[in-house]
Design a protein around this motif. Sequence first.
Motif, short mmCIF file in Angstrom:
data_model
loop_
_atom_site.label_atom_id
_atom_site.label_comp_id
_atom_site.label_asym_id
_atom_site.label_seq_id
_atom_site.Cartn_x
_atom_site.Cartn_y
_atom_site.Cartn_z
N ARG A 198 1.37 -1.07 0.02
CA ARG A 198 -0.44 0.48 -0.14
C ARG A 198 1.63 1.57 0.13
NH1 ARG A 198 -1.01 1.24 5.71
NH2 ARG A 198 -0.19 -0.55 7.11
N ILE A 254 2.51 4.92 -0.85
CA ILE A 254 3.87 4.83 -2.03
C ILE A 254 4.58 3.90 -2.08
CG2 ILE A 254 6.48 6.52 -2.00
CD1 ILE A 254 4.69 8.08 0.11
N ARG A 282 3.64 -8.28 3.36
CA ARG A 282 3.14 -8.93 4.54
C ARG A 282 1.44 -9.98 4.30
NH1 ARG A 282 4.16 -5.58 9.79
NH2 ARG A 282 2.46 -3.99 8.98
N ASP A 326 8.00 -9.59 6.26
CA ASP A 326 7.87 -8.71 7.10
C ASP A 326 9.62 -8.64 7.44
OD1 ASP A 326 8.18 -7.40 10.48
OD2 ASP A 326 6.27 -8.84 10.42
N VAL A 327 9.46 -7.27 7.60
CA VAL A 327 11.18 -6.80 7.68
C VAL A 327 11.63 -7.20 9.12
CG1 VAL A 327 11.39 -5.15 5.61
CG2 VAL A 327 10.75 -4.20 8.13
N ASN A 381 11.27 0.79 1.58
CA ASN A 381 10.17 1.89 1.90
C ASN A 381 9.41 1.48 2.85
OD1 ASN A 381 8.12 3.67 0.45
ND2 ASN A 381 7.09 0.87 0.77
N THR A 413 13.07 8.23 3.21
CA THR A 413 13.93 8.98 4.92
C THR A 413 12.21 10.06 4.93
OG1 THR A 413 15.73 10.20 4.01
CG2 THR A 413 15.95 8.68 4.99
N TYR A 444 9.63 8.56 15.51
CA TYR A 444 9.79 8.29 13.86
C TYR A 444 11.14 8.76 13.01
CZ TYR A 444 7.90 8.75 9.26
OH TYR A 444 8.40 8.94 7.49
N LYS A 479 14.44 8.46 11.62
CA LYS A 479 15.20 8.61 9.76
C LYS A 479 16.52 9.28 10.26
CE LYS A 479 11.06 6.61 7.55
NZ LYS A 479 11.46 5.54 6.99
N CYS A 515 2.99 13.05 1.96
CA CYS A 515 1.54 12.73 0.78
C CYS A 515 0.55 11.85 1.26
CB CYS A 515 2.44 11.11 0.26
SG CYS A 515 4.02 11.73 -0.83
N THR A 555 -1.70 9.42 2.58
CA THR A 555 -1.25 7.72 3.10
C THR A 555 -1.63 6.92 4.22
OG1 THR A 555 1.44 7.80 3.89
CG2 THR A 555 0.50 7.41 1.20
N1 NAP Z 1 3.47 9.96 3.05
C1 NAP Z 1 4.08 10.39 3.60
O1 NAP Z 1 3.71 11.66 3.16
C2 NAP Z 1 5.77 10.46 3.92
C3 NAP Z 1 6.53 11.77 3.73
C4 NAP Z 1 7.85 11.54 3.78
C5 NAP Z 1 8.62 10.15 3.69
N2 NAP Z 1 7.72 9.11 3.72
C6 NAP Z 1 8.43 7.54 3.66
O2 NAP Z 1 8.14 6.85 2.93
C7 NAP Z 1 7.44 5.33 3.15
C8 NAP Z 1 6.70 4.82 2.91
O3 NAP Z 1 4.92 5.69 3.37
P1 NAP Z 1 3.65 6.03 3.35
O4 NAP Z 1 3.71 6.99 3.72
O5 NAP Z 1 3.94 4.62 1.73
O6 NAP Z 1 3.35 4.77 4.24
P2 NAP Z 1 2.49 4.16 4.59
O7 NAP Z 1 1.34 3.57 4.04
O8 NAP Z 1 1.82 3.89 6.26
O9 NAP Z 1 2.87 2.36 4.01
C9 NAP Z 1 3.29 1.54 5.47
C10 NAP Z 1 4.20 0.28 4.13
O10 NAP Z 1 5.61 -0.11 5.25
C11 NAP Z 1 4.76 -1.54 5.27
N3 NAP Z 1 5.17 -2.14 6.38
C12 NAP Z 1 5.30 -1.45 8.40
N4 NAP Z 1 5.90 -2.47 8.68
C13 NAP Z 1 6.15 -3.25 8.32
C14 NAP Z 1 6.71 -4.87 8.85
N5 NAP Z 1 7.51 -4.78 9.64
N6 NAP Z 1 7.77 -4.77 7.78
C15 NAP Z 1 6.99 -4.82 6.47
N7 NAP Z 1 6.47 -3.58 5.72
C16 NAP Z 1 5.85 -2.95 6.97
C17 NAP Z 1 3.43 -1.66 5.49
O11 NAP Z 1 2.48 -3.01 5.44
P3 NAP Z 1 1.23 -3.19 5.71
O12 NAP Z 1 0.50 -3.25 4.47
O13 NAP Z 1 1.73 -4.82 5.88
O14 NAP Z 1 1.47 -3.13 6.50
C18 NAP Z 1 3.13 -0.43 4.44
O15 NAP Z 1 2.80 -1.28 2.78
C19 NAP Z 1 8.44 5.48 4.94
O16 NAP Z 1 9.69 5.17 4.20
C20 NAP Z 1 7.67 6.26 5.23
O17 NAP Z 1 8.33 6.59 5.94
C21 NAP Z 1 6.01 9.08 3.66
#
Ligand code: NAP
Length: 229
Positions: free
Chosen positions: A11, A13, A33, A48-49, A75, A128, A152, A156, A185, A187
């Motif tokens: 799911r 990004i 997962r 699962d990392v 990611n 990050t 968090y 990072k 984003c 999400t």
């Molecule tokens: N969204 C933003 O605005 C933003 C801004 C800056 C940086 N980021 C970074 O961009 C990346 C993606 O963020 P996102 O917004 O897409 O987050 P998200 O929608 O919350 O998705 C997080 C993803 O990480 C997976 N995850 C969590 N724990 C895990 C584990 N133990 N093993 C494997 N997978 C695991 C989740 O898998 P499940 O579906 O199985 O739970 C999900 O696919 C992250 O590194 C985040 O820190 C995001």
Amino acid sequence: MKIALVTGAGRGIGREIARQLVEHGMTVFAGVRNESHAPEGTRPVLLDVTDGGQVASAAKTIGEEFGRLDILVNNAALCGDFGVAPAEVTAEHMRVTYEVCVFGVVAVTHAMIPLLRASGDARVVNMTTRLASIGLTSAADDLNAEWPMLAYNSAKSALNAITVLYANELRESGILVNAVDPGHCATDLTGHTGTRMAAEGAAVALRMATLGAGGPTGTFSSEEGPIPW
Ligand SMILES: NC(=O)c1ccc[n+]([C@@H]2O[C@H](COP(=O)([O-])OP(=O)(O)OC[C@H]3O[C@@H](n4cnc5c(N)ncnc54)[C@H](OP(=O)(O)O)[C@@H]3O)[C@@H](O)[C@H]2O)c1
């Protein structure tokens, strides 16, 4: 054909990054997962990392079939202290966040390094955030005022440091390692408050995943350009 692995590809990004790598004609292992969450066109791999057995098994699967990995996108992440003031953050908040954002990245990268070396021209992208920038968050227009996540943000920052250390060692093997910020984003991670779509957030990761030989390594950037450490 390039072989890629994206963690947390079910799911947000990560899913978009995996989807866009498929559009680039790559063979993409979607680390998930729940296998039913892998985007169309990818190869689901249970990952699962925080699970050493699954990390080893993912490396074995890719190694046995292809003998190399060209692109690794670290990611997967979680934010264990959203809405918790720094003074209220406990070691447990830190532990759950670091397990995924720091130890999980090292576990996956360490397991994949032999396959990345075998590529001879590999790219590693670490997702990050500008919230990890000590330069930005200590400045007057303090990002921490709005998003003061002790666990968090610092996890990072650790990942940024890890990015530089890997980049310095692995450049001799033709492996370019860079940290990117996708921007804010919409999400699950942000409670869908972000102004950018996940697909837009994926763009900077795609750029770093598809760098040509001799491209930058050990950098931290967003789509707009470099971010101070
Ligand atoms: N969204 C933003 O605005 C933003 C801004 C800056 C940086 N980021 C970074 O961009 C990346 C993606 O963020 P996102 O917004 O897409 O987050 P998200 O929608 O919350 O998705 C997080 C993803 O990480 C997976 N995850 C969590 N724990 C895990 C584990 N133990 N093993 C494997 N997978 C695991 C989740 O898998 P499940 O579906 O199985 O739970 C999900 O696919 C992250 O590194 C985040 O820190 C995001």
